[in-house]
Design a protein around this motif. Sequence first.
Motif, mmCIF file in Angstrom:
data_model
loop_
_atom_site.group_PDB
_atom_site.id
_atom_site.type_symbol
_atom_site.label_atom_id
_atom_site.label_comp_id
_atom_site.label_asym_id
_atom_site.label_seq_id
_atom_site.Cartn_x
_atom_site.Cartn_y
_atom_site.Cartn_z
ATOM 1 N N GLU A 42 48.139 34.237 -26.414
ATOM 2 C CA GLU A 42 47.145 35.060 -27.112
ATOM 3 C C GLU A 42 45.741 34.815 -26.547
ATOM 4 N N ARG A 45 45.462 36.580 -23.122
ATOM 5 C CA ARG A 45 45.308 38.032 -23.274
ATOM 6 C C ARG A 45 43.910 38.374 -23.773
ATOM 7 N N LEU A 46 43.377 37.569 -24.673
ATOM 8 C CA LEU A 46 42.027 37.800 -25.173
ATOM 9 C C LEU A 46 40.997 37.621 -24.057
ATOM 10 N N MET A 48 41.485 37.925 -20.793
ATOM 11 C CA MET A 48 41.618 39.013 -19.820
ATOM 12 C C MET A 48 41.058 40.319 -20.371
ATOM 13 N N SER A 49 41.314 40.595 -21.628
ATOM 14 C CA SER A 49 40.792 41.823 -22.240
ATOM 15 C C SER A 49 39.267 41.804 -22.285
ATOM 16 N N SER A 50 38.712 40.667 -22.656
ATOM 17 C CA SER A 50 37.251 40.541 -22.709
ATOM 18 C C SER A 50 36.638 40.693 -21.324
ATOM 19 N N LEU A 52 37.912 42.308 -18.795
ATOM 20 C CA LEU A 52 38.074 43.695 -18.365
ATOM 21 C C LEU A 52 37.005 44.590 -18.975
ATOM 22 N N ILE A 53 36.786 44.457 -20.259
ATOM 23 C CA ILE A 53 35.754 45.262 -20.933
ATOM 24 C C ILE A 53 34.377 44.927 -20.368
#
Length: 68
Positions: A42, A45-46, A48-50, A52-53
């Motif tokens: 988790e 993923r957090l 990587m998502s951060s 990316l944004i």
Amino acid sequence: MQAESASRNQTTFILFLGVALSVTAFPVLARILAELKLINTELGRLAMSSALINDICAWVFVAVAIAL
């Protein structure tokens, strides 16, 4: 007139510099998380998502700064 132009150039430079320094090294982060076997967690993923944004927003801001 010249002082206004110099002020605008300085503002544009500061904007460009700030955005350029805020861009993350997305592939490097992915490799670090993969090597630490954290990419499927988790937290991974957090992260990587951060990243990316952050990169998407930063590249849009870089384009705006260059356009100025």
